[in-house]
Design a protein around this motif. Structure first.
Motif, short mmCIF file in Angstrom:
data_model
loop_
_atom_site.label_atom_id
_atom_site.label_comp_id
_atom_site.label_asym_id
_atom_site.label_seq_id
_atom_site.Cartn_x
_atom_site.Cartn_y
_atom_site.Cartn_z
N ALA A 136 3.57 25.28 -39.70
CA ALA A 136 2.96 25.61 -38.43
C ALA A 136 3.33 26.67 -37.90
CB ALA A 136 1.42 24.76 -38.31
N THR A 137 2.54 27.87 -36.54
CA THR A 137 2.14 27.97 -35.19
C THR A 137 1.40 26.89 -34.58
OG1 THR A 137 3.03 29.84 -37.18
CG2 THR A 137 2.14 30.36 -34.77
N ALA A 138 1.63 26.72 -32.79
CA ALA A 138 0.95 26.21 -32.40
C ALA A 138 1.34 27.44 -30.97
CB ALA A 138 1.82 24.53 -32.03
N THR A 139 0.96 27.18 -30.35
CA THR A 139 0.86 27.53 -28.79
C THR A 139 0.35 26.94 -28.00
OG1 THR A 139 -0.46 29.72 -30.12
CG2 THR A 139 -0.30 29.90 -27.36
N MET A 140 1.22 27.12 -27.13
CA MET A 140 1.47 26.03 -25.65
C MET A 140 1.19 25.85 -24.25
SD MET A 140 2.54 23.03 -27.09
CE MET A 140 3.50 22.35 -25.95
N ARG A 141 0.28 25.83 -23.84
CA ARG A 141 -0.34 26.80 -22.81
C ARG A 141 -0.13 25.06 -21.61
NH1 ARG A 141 -3.53 30.61 -20.81
NH2 ARG A 141 -3.73 30.92 -22.25
N LEU A 142 0.40 26.48 -19.82
CA LEU A 142 0.80 25.29 -19.10
C LEU A 142 0.36 25.99 -17.63
CD1 LEU A 142 1.32 22.81 -17.18
CD2 LEU A 142 3.49 23.92 -16.41
N GLY A 143 -1.08 25.75 -17.25
CA GLY A 143 -1.45 27.04 -16.32
C GLY A 143 -1.96 28.60 -17.02
N GLU A 144 -1.60 29.53 -16.27
CA GLU A 144 -1.36 30.69 -17.41
C GLU A 144 -0.39 31.30 -18.12
OE1 GLU A 144 -3.63 32.70 -16.37
OE2 GLU A 144 -4.70 30.98 -15.34
N ALA A 145 0.76 29.83 -17.74
CA ALA A 145 1.81 30.58 -18.74
C ALA A 145 1.68 29.59 -20.58
CB ALA A 145 2.99 29.46 -18.81
N THR A 146 1.31 30.99 -21.05
CA THR A 146 1.74 30.16 -22.94
C THR A 146 3.27 30.76 -23.57
OG1 THR A 146 1.12 32.53 -22.97
CG2 THR A 146 -0.84 29.99 -22.83
N PRO A 190 11.57 27.10 -22.27
CA PRO A 190 10.99 27.68 -21.15
C PRO A 190 9.99 27.64 -21.28
CG PRO A 190 12.00 29.34 -22.22
CD PRO A 190 12.35 28.52 -23.01
N LEU A 191 8.47 27.36 -20.08
CA LEU A 191 7.33 26.89 -19.89
C LEU A 191 7.32 27.49 -18.31
CD1 LEU A 191 4.64 27.44 -21.70
CD2 LEU A 191 4.18 25.12 -21.81
N PRO A 192 6.63 28.85 -17.57
CA PRO A 192 7.29 28.59 -15.78
C PRO A 192 6.00 28.81 -15.62
CG PRO A 192 7.88 30.88 -17.27
CD PRO A 192 7.64 29.58 -18.23
N GLY A 193 5.14 27.40 -15.74
CA GLY A 193 3.31 27.21 -15.04
C GLY A 193 3.65 26.11 -14.07
N ALA A 194 2.28 26.04 -14.04
CA ALA A 194 1.43 24.80 -13.13
C ALA A 194 0.17 24.25 -12.95
CB ALA A 194 1.76 25.74 -11.68
N GLY A 195 0.40 22.77 -13.16
CA GLY A 195 -0.60 22.43 -13.77
C GLY A 195 -1.18 20.82 -13.63
#
Length: 611
Positions: free
Chosen positions: A553-563, A578-583
């Motif tokens: 499958a295809t998945a989307t990961m989100r951390l704050g504003e970063a996806t 890498p996932l350069p976000g905040a939350g």
């Protein structure tokens, strides 16, 4: 003896001095080349090498500021050399050796034009060639790119100025301007050449009271001062338009006095007399001066004695020493305004490269103080005076020679000792060991080995250089380069020594999930919020994602504003990306229908090697 044999004998005598001068230059260059070969690249050089490989040769690259230095000539040289040599050391050592030889020859020719002929020319020449204050310039290629052209420009501009003052020919004035522009292509500090030329003309080529000398020099050579002012002003106006960090401001008078004490008391004076004799280790970079207190005070005593003796014997020595003091003052004022107030401010006064341009000026001034100018009227104007209380013959010959020989031996011995200790310090290079190990590991690694980007150890490239301290930047000029990927199932990284190790993510994990034997369950077409143990702040994080999926499958990961969009595979797997976000939460969305996954392992943090 007929006139022709006398002329031949005179030329032969001068040639012997020149032959010894050439021998001194060769010995100095060869010794320092060997010293440079014992060391290697340092932190700023790794950064600049990576930037040069990543940049196009255009105005944006050439006219950028490097550590607040506008150096298009240096950047052009670095751009070419990195592509030619990479991390191979011998081309860089050869480049530094050629630069040193050119400056050494230029200094000798200047001294020959400026001073009275004779063996005495070799004293200021040796002072320049073997001064420990310039060891950093001949060992570190980035410093050499800045300082060696600036030294060459300074020396040749002074030589052209001397000829202009003596002859009044405008061709020499044009040469002065050209050498000033040449120096400015490599280092903004070349702006000090213009005031140096003015001070040199006032102190060494004018008579009378200070006010009279000043007025005479301004009136007589106003064309030169106007030209130098226009060139310097135009360059400064352009320089101020370039992006640069804010100047480091002094925070207290005590800070200024400490800086001056270090710069003049611990660096310049001991360095001109063979010091500093002891160095402070500064990582892969060049060491800092750390003179022994007793030796430092003795160097001041020797300098004071030399000043008194030369002033007593030759009144022109007063002006020579004043010229040196004024130039040191210009250098000190420049760095007091621009560098002293920052985090590294307490160390600025002990960095020898900041006063490397003082050394050729000191050679000029010492030569004038000891031996006088070449001009015909020098002997008549400044007659030697005997030392008080000492018979003339004894004072001028016996005592003078004994003291001179003793001082020269002491200074020479000190310079040799300082150079040897510098070499011992300079030969320790963590960056070289790290790269050598990494290259051997890469040669033995399987062809499908992939790496997640991480930072190199601080001792190789310090953290404040980020992002240029990342492995993907560091290895660009290397012969073997790792393959860095954004998403991987079994990535590796380098440990502190450069060995290849599996990846581990060190950071914040998610809280246990509510679904037994599953943890957090993610269904197709739904977004699941998975809480972290603690909030993570904005940073270029890397995520370790372990999961059990019912299908591809295809998945989307989100951390704050970063996806980040990733592909998951059927079964039990893990991914790093890498996932350069905040939350405080990680959001997971599956876009492929009829697929579900479970996860108990999500870690947000930084890449570290697994033990």
């Amino acid at each position: 003896m007929p006139a022709e044999p006398k002329a031949f004998a005179r030329r032969f005598r001068l040639d012997r001095v020149g032959a010894v001068a050439v021998a001194l230059i060769v010995v100095s260059v060869a010794w320092r080349a060997g010293l440079a070969a014992r060391g290697w690249f340092s932190q700023d050089e790794f950064v600049l090498a990576a930037q040069a490989l990543d940049a196009r040769l255009d105005a944006d690259f050439l006219l950028q500021t490097v550590n607040d230095s506008l150096m298009p000539g240096g950047l052009l040289t670095a751009w070419l050399m990195v592509r030619l040599a990479g991390f191979a050391s011998w081309p860089w050592v050869l480049m530094l050796a050629v630069g040193q030889a050119a400056v050494g020859v230029a200094v000798y020719r200047l001294l020959r034009d400026l001073l009275r002929p004779g063996w005495g020319l070799l004293v200021p020449l040796a002072l320049f060639l073997f001064s420990p204050l310039t060891l950093e310039v001949s060992s570190l290629w980035l410093v050499g790119l800045l300082v060696l052209p600036m030294q060459l420009a300074l020396v040749l501009a002074v030589r052209a100025q001397v000829r202009y003052v003596r002859t009044g020919r405008l061709g020499h004035l044009a040469t002065v301007a050209l050498w000033l522009l040449f120096g400015l292509l490599f280092d903004p500090k070349a702006l000090l050449i213009a005031p140096l030329l003015f001070l040199l003309t006032v102190f060494l080529f004018s008579d009378g009271s200070p006010w009279r000398s000043l007025v005479t020099v301004v009136r007589r050579h106003w064309r030169g001062w106007l030209l130098l002012t226009l060139l310097s002003g135009a360059y400064l106006a352009f320089y101020l338009t370039r992006p640069a960090r804010a100047l480091d401001q002094l925070t207290s008078p005590g800070q200024a006095f400490t800086f001056l004490g270090d710069l003049v008391g611990a660096t310049v004076v001991p360095g001109l007399l063979g010091g500093p004799w002891r160095w402070t280790y500064a990582g892969d970079g060049p060491p800092l001066v750390d003179p022994y207190p007793v030796a430092m005070w003795l160097s001041w005593l020797v300098l004071a004695t030399l000043v008194v003796v030369t002033v007593r014997r030759r009144r022109s020595a007063v002006r020579a020493w004043l010229l040196l003091a004024c130039y040191v003052g210009l250098v000190a004022a420049l760095f007091a305004v621009t560098h002293v107030g920052g985090v590294l401010g307490p160390m600025v006064g002990t960095v020898p490269r900041f006063v490397a341009d003082v050394v050729p000026v000191a050679a000029i001034c010492v030569g004038v103080a000891l031996f006088g100018l070449r001009d015909d009227g020098e002997r008549a104007r400044y007659a030697a005076r005997p030392l008080p209380g000492v018979p003339r013959a004894l004072g001028s010959i016996t005592v003078g020679r004994v003291v001179t020989i003793a001082v020269l031996v002491a200074v020479g011995t000190g310079a040799v000792w300082s150079t040897v200790r510098f070499g011992e310090n300079w030969s320790t290079k963590h960056g070289r060991e790290y790269l050598t190990t990494a290259q051997a590991e890469l040669a033995a690694a399987p062809a499908d080995t992939v790496f997640l980007d991480a930072v190199v150890p601080d001792r190789v490239v310090a953290g404040y250089f980020w992002p240029d301290n990342r492995q993907s930047h560091f290895f660009r000029p290397a012969e073997r380069r790792p393959e860095f990927v954004e998403v991987a199932e079994l990535p590796v990284t380098f440990d502190e020594e450069g060995r290849i190790r599996p990846v581990r993510i060190e950071g914040v994990t998610v809280l246990p999930g509510p679904v037994p034997d599953c943890g957090h369950r993610v269904e197709s077409g739904q977004t699941t919020q998975i809480p972290l143990e603690t909030r993570v702040e904005q940073w270029p994080h890397v995520v370790e994602f372990g999961y059990l999926s019912s299908g591809d499958a295809t998945a989307t990961m989100r951390l704050g504003e970063a996806t980040r969009e990733i592909t998951v595979r059927r079964g039990l797997n893990q991914l790093y990306f890498p996932l350069p976000g905040a939350g405080e939460t990680i959001e997971v969305t599956l876009s492929t229908p009829d697929v579900a996954l479970c996860t108990k392992l999500i870690t947000v943090g930084r890449v570290v090697p697994a033990s």
